[in-house]
Motif scaffolding. Sequence first.
Motif, PDB file in Angstrom:
ATOM      1  N   SER A 150     -12.051  -9.560   5.718  1.00 43.80           N
ATOM      2  CA  SER A 150     -11.378  -9.069   6.917  1.00 43.80           C
ATOM      3  C   SER A 150     -10.941  -7.634   6.687  1.00 43.80           C
ATOM      4  O   SER A 150     -10.822  -7.190   5.542  1.00 43.80           O
ATOM      5  CB  SER A 150     -10.155  -9.943   7.230  1.00 43.80           C
ATOM      6  N   CYS A 151     -10.701  -6.912   7.761  1.00 38.66           N
ATOM      7  CA  CYS A 151     -10.174  -5.556   7.625  1.00 38.66           C
ATOM      8  C   CYS A 151      -9.399  -5.162   8.878  1.00 38.66           C
ATOM      9  O   CYS A 151      -9.562  -5.764   9.944  1.00 38.66           O
ATOM     10  CB  CYS A 151     -11.265  -4.548   7.323  1.00 38.66           C
ATOM     11  N   ILE A 152      -8.542  -4.154   8.700  1.00 35.56           N
ATOM     12  CA  ILE A 152      -7.726  -3.642   9.795  1.00 35.56           C
ATOM     13  C   ILE A 152      -7.671  -2.124   9.699  1.00 35.56           C
ATOM     14  O   ILE A 152      -7.492  -1.557   8.619  1.00 35.56           O
ATOM     15  CB  ILE A 152      -6.307  -4.272   9.770  1.00 35.56           C
ATOM     16  N   SER A 153      -7.843  -1.487  10.841  1.00 35.36           N
ATOM     17  CA  SER A 153      -7.879  -0.029  10.892  1.00 35.36           C
ATOM     18  C   SER A 153      -6.485   0.565  10.990  1.00 35.36           C
ATOM     19  O   SER A 153      -5.673   0.140  11.819  1.00 35.36           O
ATOM     20  CB  SER A 153      -8.695   0.409  12.109  1.00 35.36           C
ATOM     21  N   ARG A 154      -6.188   1.541  10.158  1.00 33.57           N
ATOM     22  CA  ARG A 154      -4.890   2.235  10.234  1.00 33.57           C
ATOM     23  C   ARG A 154      -4.778   3.053  11.509  1.00 33.57           C
ATOM     24  O   ARG A 154      -3.701   3.197  12.065  1.00 33.57           O
ATOM     25  CB  ARG A 154      -4.716   3.140   9.022  1.00 33.57           C
ATOM     26  N   SER A 155      -5.870   3.623  11.981  1.00 40.01           N
ATOM     27  CA  SER A 155      -5.809   4.551  13.114  1.00 40.01           C
ATOM     28  C   SER A 155      -5.620   3.851  14.453  1.00 40.01           C
ATOM     29  O   SER A 155      -4.920   4.377  15.324  1.00 40.01           O
ATOM     30  CB  SER A 155      -7.060   5.414  13.148  1.00 40.01           C
ATOM     31  N   ASP A 156      -6.216   2.656  14.637  1.00 34.10           N
ATOM     32  CA  ASP A 156      -6.072   1.995  15.934  1.00 34.10           C
ATOM     33  C   ASP A 156      -5.798   0.491  15.835  1.00 34.10           C
ATOM     34  O   ASP A 156      -5.796  -0.203  16.840  1.00 34.10           O
ATOM     35  CB  ASP A 156      -7.302   2.227  16.822  1.00 34.10           C
ATOM     36  N   SER A 157      -5.585   0.013  14.599  1.00 37.33           N
ATOM     37  CA  SER A 157      -5.209  -1.389  14.346  1.00 37.33           C
ATOM     38  C   SER A 157      -6.263  -2.412  14.771  1.00 37.33           C
ATOM     39  O   SER A 157      -5.958  -3.605  14.836  1.00 37.33           O
ATOM     40  CB  SER A 157      -3.871  -1.735  15.018  1.00 37.33           C
ATOM     41  N   ARG A 158      -7.478  -2.001  15.038  1.00 38.89           N
ATOM     42  CA  ARG A 158      -8.482  -3.015  15.341  1.00 38.89           C
ATOM     43  C   ARG A 158      -8.790  -3.799  14.087  1.00 38.89           C
ATOM     44  O   ARG A 158      -8.627  -3.314  12.976  1.00 38.89           O
ATOM     45  CB  ARG A 158      -9.759  -2.399  15.915  1.00 38.89           C
ATOM     46  N   THR A 159      -9.258  -5.013  14.311  1.00 36.25           N
ATOM     47  CA  THR A 159      -9.487  -5.922  13.197  1.00 36.25           C
ATOM     48  C   THR A 159     -10.901  -6.475  13.224  1.00 36.25           C
ATOM     49  O   THR A 159     -11.587  -6.447  14.250  1.00 36.25           O
ATOM     50  CB  THR A 159      -8.490  -7.087  13.225  1.00 36.25           C
ATOM     51  N   TYR A 160     -11.286  -6.992  12.077  1.00 38.65           N
ATOM     52  CA  TYR A 160     -12.616  -7.607  11.937  1.00 38.65           C
ATOM     53  C   TYR A 160     -12.488  -8.788  10.981  1.00 38.65           C
ATOM     54  O   TYR A 160     -11.699  -8.739  10.024  1.00 38.65           O
ATOM     55  CB  TYR A 160     -13.618  -6.598  11.379  1.00 38.65           C
ATOM     56  N   TYR A 161     -13.260  -9.836  11.274  1.00 41.26           N
ATOM     57  CA  TYR A 161     -13.272 -11.022  10.413  1.00 41.26           C
ATOM     58  C   TYR A 161     -14.705 -11.438  10.139  1.00 41.26           C
ATOM     59  O   TYR A 161     -15.542 -11.457  11.055  1.00 41.26           O
ATOM     60  CB  TYR A 161     -12.539 -12.183  11.071  1.00 41.26           C
ATOM     61  N   ALA A 162     -14.965 -11.810   8.909  1.00 41.52           N
ATOM     62  CA  ALA A 162     -16.249 -12.421   8.593  1.00 41.52           C
ATOM     63  C   ALA A 162     -16.340 -13.782   9.270  1.00 41.52           C
ATOM     64  O   ALA A 162     -15.315 -14.439   9.506  1.00 41.52           O
ATOM     65  CB  ALA A 162     -16.390 -12.569   7.086  1.00 41.52           C
ATOM     66  N   ALA A 186       0.834  -1.204   0.000  1.00 39.77           N
ATOM     67  CA  ALA A 186       0.000   0.000   0.000  1.00 39.77           C
ATOM     68  C   ALA A 186       0.870   1.255   0.000  1.00 39.77           C
ATOM     69  O   ALA A 186       1.840   1.337   0.749  1.00 39.77           O
ATOM     70  CB  ALA A 186      -0.917  -0.005   1.213  1.00 39.77           C
ATOM     71  N   SER A 187       0.510   2.222  -0.820  1.00 37.72           N
ATOM     72  CA  SER A 187       1.270   3.468  -0.877  1.00 37.72           C
ATOM     73  C   SER A 187       0.372   4.618  -1.301  1.00 37.72           C
ATOM     74  O   SER A 187      -0.740   4.407  -1.788  1.00 37.72           O
ATOM     75  CB  SER A 187       2.438   3.334  -1.861  1.00 37.72           C
ATOM     76  N   GLY A 188       0.857   5.845  -1.071  1.00 41.31           N
ATOM     77  CA  GLY A 188       0.165   7.040  -1.547  1.00 41.31           C
ATOM     78  C   GLY A 188      -0.804   7.662  -0.563  1.00 41.31           C
ATOM     79  O   GLY A 188      -1.492   8.623  -0.899  1.00 41.31           O
ATOM     80  N   PHE A 189      -0.871   7.135   0.667  1.00 40.29           N
ATOM     81  CA  PHE A 189      -1.791   7.706   1.645  1.00 40.29           C
ATOM     82  C   PHE A 189      -1.209   8.982   2.242  1.00 40.29           C
ATOM     83  O   PHE A 189      -0.042   9.037   2.582  1.00 40.29           O
ATOM     84  CB  PHE A 189      -2.079   6.704   2.755  1.00 40.29           C
ATOM     85  N   THR A 190      -2.058   9.994   2.412  1.00 35.22           N
ATOM     86  CA  THR A 190      -1.621  11.262   2.995  1.00 35.22           C
ATOM     87  C   THR A 190      -2.274  11.512   4.351  1.00 35.22           C
ATOM     88  O   THR A 190      -2.064  12.567   4.954  1.00 35.22           O
ATOM     89  CB  THR A 190      -1.938  12.425   2.051  1.00 35.22           C
ATOM     90  N   PHE A 191      -3.062  10.560   4.838  1.00 32.64           N
ATOM     91  CA  PHE A 191      -3.678  10.686   6.146  1.00 32.64           C
ATOM     92  C   PHE A 191      -3.878   9.282   6.703  1.00 32.64           C
ATOM     93  O   PHE A 191      -3.654   8.293   5.992  1.00 32.64           O
ATOM     94  CB  PHE A 191      -5.015  11.423   6.064  1.00 32.64           C
ATOM     95  N   ASP A 192      -4.282   9.175   7.979  1.00 34.42           N
ATOM     96  CA  ASP A 192      -4.332   7.882   8.649  1.00 34.42           C
ATOM     97  C   ASP A 192      -5.744   7.340   8.865  1.00 34.42           C
ATOM     98  O   ASP A 192      -5.904   6.248   9.383  1.00 34.42           O
ATOM     99  CB  ASP A 192      -3.647   7.973  10.018  1.00 34.42           C
TER     100      ASP A 192
END
Length: 126
Positions: free
Chosen positions: A49-61, A24-30
């Motif tokens: 699944s997903c992971i948050s950049r701001s607090d690293s919490r995760t989610y799974y189907a 991943a590249s090109g992000f200018t904010f979190d």
Amino acid sequence: EVQLVESGGGLVQAGGSLRLSCAASGFTFDDYTIGWFRQAPGKEREGVSCISRSDSRTYYADSVKGRFTISSDNAWNTIYLQMNSLKPEDTAVYYCAAIFMYGRTWPPLRFGGDYWGQGTQVTVSS
């Protein structure tokens, strides 16, 4: 500009493991989340699944909970999806996507991605 590039797909026997990577590249904010989605032939796209950049919490189907693990490197240059105990029904093209969180609630997979990678094929043989 945000860019996402997946790698790591392939052919594996049922019960095996694969690790997908999303560069991943090109992000200018979190305030974003990286999600993994998959789409099998003839089926709707599924948020895995997903992971948050701001607090690293995760989610799974539910379909992958306990088998898949999402993580990132320290610099958030690469997001991983470790897939264990693979099943034939996990066969699909897997995509990573960037989901901007402004005005959106957790988990954000239902909003789809704002930027997408090109996808990587995962095939699980029985």
